[in-house]
Enzyme design. Structure first.
Site, PDB file in Angstrom:
ATOM      1  N   HIS A 126       6.838  12.908  -4.244  1.00 24.81           N
ATOM      2  CA  HIS A 126       7.711  14.080  -4.377  1.00 24.81           C
ATOM      3  C   HIS A 126       8.161  14.569  -3.002  1.00 24.81           C
ATOM      4  O   HIS A 126       9.279  15.051  -2.850  1.00 24.81           O
ATOM      5  CB  HIS A 126       6.986  15.204  -5.127  1.00 24.81           C
TER       6      HIS A 126
ATOM      7  N   ASP B 191      12.275  20.969  -6.520  1.00 19.24           N
ATOM      8  CA  ASP B 191      11.719  19.935  -7.381  1.00 19.24           C
ATOM      9  C   ASP B 191      11.819  20.383  -8.840  1.00 19.24           C
ATOM     10  O   ASP B 191      11.690  21.575  -9.149  1.00 19.24           O
ATOM     11  CB  ASP B 191      10.246  19.714  -6.996  1.00 19.24           C
TER      12      ASP B 191
HETATM   13 BR1  BUP Z   1       0.916   3.666  -0.238  1.00 17.99          BR
HETATM   14  C1  BUP Z   1       2.450   3.873   0.819  1.00 17.99           C
HETATM   15  N1  BUP Z   1       3.535   3.589   2.901  1.00 17.99           N
HETATM   16  O1  BUP Z   1       1.419   2.881   2.671  1.00 17.99           O
HETATM   17  P1  BUP Z   1       6.593   6.213  -5.047  1.00 17.99           P
HETATM   18  C2  BUP Z   1       3.571   4.469   0.320  1.00 17.99           C
HETATM   19  N2  BUP Z   1       4.669   4.620   1.116  1.00 17.99           N
HETATM   20  O2  BUP Z   1       5.641   4.281   3.156  1.00 17.99           O
HETATM   21  P2  BUP Z   1       3.951   7.251  -5.764  1.00 17.99           P
HETATM   22  C3  BUP Z   1       4.661   4.163   2.424  1.00 17.99           C
HETATM   23  O3  BUP Z   1       5.448   6.394  -0.247  1.00 17.99           O
HETATM   24  P3  BUP Z   1       4.961   9.017  -7.723  1.00 17.99           P
HETATM   25  C4  BUP Z   1       2.416   3.412   2.159  1.00 17.99           C
HETATM   26  O4  BUP Z   1       7.664   3.800   0.635  1.00 17.99           O
HETATM   27  C5  BUP Z   1       7.462   5.515  -1.080  1.00 17.99           C
HETATM   28  O5  BUP Z   1       8.523   6.096  -0.382  1.00 17.99           O
HETATM   29  C6  BUP Z   1       6.781   4.476  -0.201  1.00 17.99           C
HETATM   30  O6  BUP Z   1       6.464   6.895  -3.625  1.00 17.99           O
HETATM   31  C7  BUP Z   1       5.858   5.344   0.623  1.00 17.99           C
HETATM   32  O7  BUP Z   1       5.140   6.182  -5.648  1.00 17.99           O
HETATM   33  C8  BUP Z   1       6.391   6.583  -1.271  1.00 17.99           C
HETATM   34  O8  BUP Z   1       7.020   4.811  -4.905  1.00 17.99           O
HETATM   35  C9  BUP Z   1       5.654   6.418  -2.596  1.00 17.99           C
HETATM   36  O9  BUP Z   1       7.486   7.070  -5.866  1.00 17.99           O
HETATM   37  O10 BUP Z   1       4.574   8.568  -6.237  1.00 17.99           O
HETATM   38  O11 BUP Z   1       3.326   7.459  -4.464  1.00 17.99           O
HETATM   39  O12 BUP Z   1       3.089   6.692  -6.826  1.00 17.99           O
HETATM   40  O13 BUP Z   1       3.709   8.880  -8.543  1.00 17.99           O
HETATM   41  O14 BUP Z   1       5.403  10.419  -7.591  1.00 17.99           O
HETATM   42  O15 BUP Z   1       6.018   8.083  -8.167  1.00 17.99           O
END
Ligand code: BUP
Length: 456
Positions: free
Chosen positions: A18, A115
């Site tokens: 988020h 949000d």
């Molecule tokens: Br782990 C990791 N580096 O090592 P999502 C994640 N990320 O840059 P989530 C890194 O975190 P929700 C790491 O690039 C993305 O922008 C990744 O968001 C970054 O999944 C973010 O993909 C992760 O939406 O959140 O964390 O499960 O449950 O809200 O979807």
């Protein structure tokens, strides 16, 4: 920006999934000489959130910081012990308390971007301040439609009347099999359901809905939304993605990647707040090894990073690390995912389909093996499959529902890495994604309807 210079307050929720889109939006708005105030919810749940917030303000000193302290727990709830859900509940119940903080800002605010889970509270504040509220959706356009319709779907009754085999009809979206709808949504008392329903009822009060997607990726859904086919009283959606990464030197660099052949490495990550059982982690390890492909695996052993104490060797065993040391690496640190996905050595991405990860894969044209675990991720996986960005082994179910054996995982990895048509399609998606945000592209045109482009 045109004159007078708009002042926009951004209000994210908890968790990296988020926070990240808000940091990107804040950087985008500030680069257009808008005055930007980023409100940070305190205390954060994860270490990753607090380090990213600190680094972000250090690299963007022109963006104002305002901390908003939320009581750490939600009103009494027994339906979940997930610390992120509990914080979502607390945040969702606190939006109306923002009034005095936001009234005191100078220059006066022109708009608030908040949000989805703050829609109810913030819309009241915006009404009081006579300024528009834009709701920022951090999931797919498809899952957004499901959230918007949730108060009117009676999913619990659907389940009670034996509907577990019957698809759920979502206006403008067609039918969704119950197996891809997050199970908590069939329980009207669940905190997750309450948060969505409470805020969905206030969506008509928002001036617009920001989506981190683009026309070419979810064309039918976006058209249905803007034609009023989902619900007639919803505000217009503004698909302005994929959001540009902002400059931030935060995360572990992986020099090993530079020595690998082009498109030879499978990148594996299930995002910032998803863990698998120890058995599943070992089966995934077996699958990676058996596939014969090189891999870079970001491994998490705990939902909240502060609690993640076990080392890679403890989780996977010494022999696994020894036997795969020439083919792959496993890291437990935060990595720069956007940089990794853009690296020429990456040929595929095993992803839980958190929406930020999906958009990052789309932007870089990397084919995805979708392995959704919970929440919006199955609906997002459907989008990935439909857009021909990736493949999805639907029968693997939700995370933890069944143990997916190493042989099956290996088979899918071989399919992912060997499918030349999929690779070409994913590259096409990448071209479309980058075109969308260029001048005159679909996301750029949607962006021109936002308050950063025109005076309030
Ligand atoms: Br782990 C990791 N580096 O090592 P999502 C994640 N990320 O840059 P989530 C890194 O975190 P929700 C790491 O690039 C993305 O922008 C990744 O968001 C970054 O999944 C973010 O993909 C992760 O939406 O959140 O964390 O499960 O449950 O809200 O979807």
């Amino acid at each position: 920006c045109n004159q007078p210079q708009p002042h926009v307050a951004l209000l994210p929720s908890a968790g990296m999934g988020h926070l990240t889109p808000f940091l990107r939006l804040a950087a985008m708005l500030a680069s257009r000489s808008c005055t930007v105030t980023l409100i940070t919810i305190q205390p954060t749940i994860s270490e990753a959130e607090s380090t990213h917030i600190t680094s972000f303000f250090a690299t963007h000193p022109h963006i104002n910081r305002l901390d908003f302290h939320v009581h750490p727990s939600a009103p009494s709830d027994t339906t979940t012990d997930d610390p992120f859900f509990i914080r979502f509940g607390a945040i969702s119940h606190s939006g109306h308390l923002l009034g005095p903080l936001l009234c005191s800002l100078s220059p006066p605010l022109s708009a608030i971007f908040s949000d989805f889970i703050l829609t109810s509270g913030v819309s009241q504040v915006c009404e009081h301040l006579c300024i528009p509220n834009y709701t920022v959706i951090t999931t797919s356009a498809r899952f957004y439609s499901l959230m918007a319709c949730l108060p009117y779907l009676s999913l619990e009754d659907h389940a009670k009347t034996g509907g577990s085999d019957n698809d759920v009809e979502i206006p403008g979206l067609g039918s969704l099999p119950p197996s891809i709808i997050p199970p908590p949504l069939f329980n009207s008392n669940h905190l997750f359901t309450n948060i969505i329903e409470t805020n969905a009822r206030f969506l008509p009060k928002a001036k617009g809905i920001f989506l981190n997607t683009f026309d070419g990726f979810e064309p039918e859904t976006i058209t249905a939304q803007n034609n009023g086919e989902v619900l007639t009283n919803l505000p217009p959606v503004l698909p302005i993605g994929p959001y540009e990464p902002y400059e931030l030197k935060q995360g572990h660099h992986i020099p090993w990647l530079d020595d690998q052949p082009a498109e030879s490495v499978v990148y594996v990550s299930f995002g910032s707040r998803t863990t698998m059982s120890k058995d599943q982690v070992r089966e995934l390890g077996k699958g990676l090894k058996r596939s014969g492909h090189r891999f870079l695996w970001v491994l998490k052993a705990s939902k909240v990073d502060k609690d993640d104490k076990e080392g890679v060797e403890e989780l996977l065993g010494h022999s696994f690390l020894e036997e795969t040391k020439n083919e792959g690496i496993v890291v437990k640190e935060w990595v720069q995912q956007e940089e990794i996905l853009a690296h020429p050595a990456i040929g595929g991405f095993i992803s839980h389909c958190g929406w930020n990860s999906v958009m990052e894969a789309a932007q870089t044209g990397v084919p995805v093996l979708a392995w959704p675990q919970h929440g919006d991720q199955k609906v997002n996986a459907e989008v990935v499959e439909k857009a021909e960005l990736g493949i999805w082994a639907r029968h693997w179910g939700w995370g933890g529902q069944k143990l997916v054996k190493g042989e099956e995982v290996a088979e899918k990895i071989v399919e992912l890495m060997g499918d030349h048509i999929l690779r070409a399609n994913a590259k096409k998606v990448g071209q479309e994604a980058r075109k969308a945000t260029k001048v005159g592209g679909s996301s750029d045109k949607a962006d021109s309807k936002t308050p950063s482009a025109s005076p309030p």
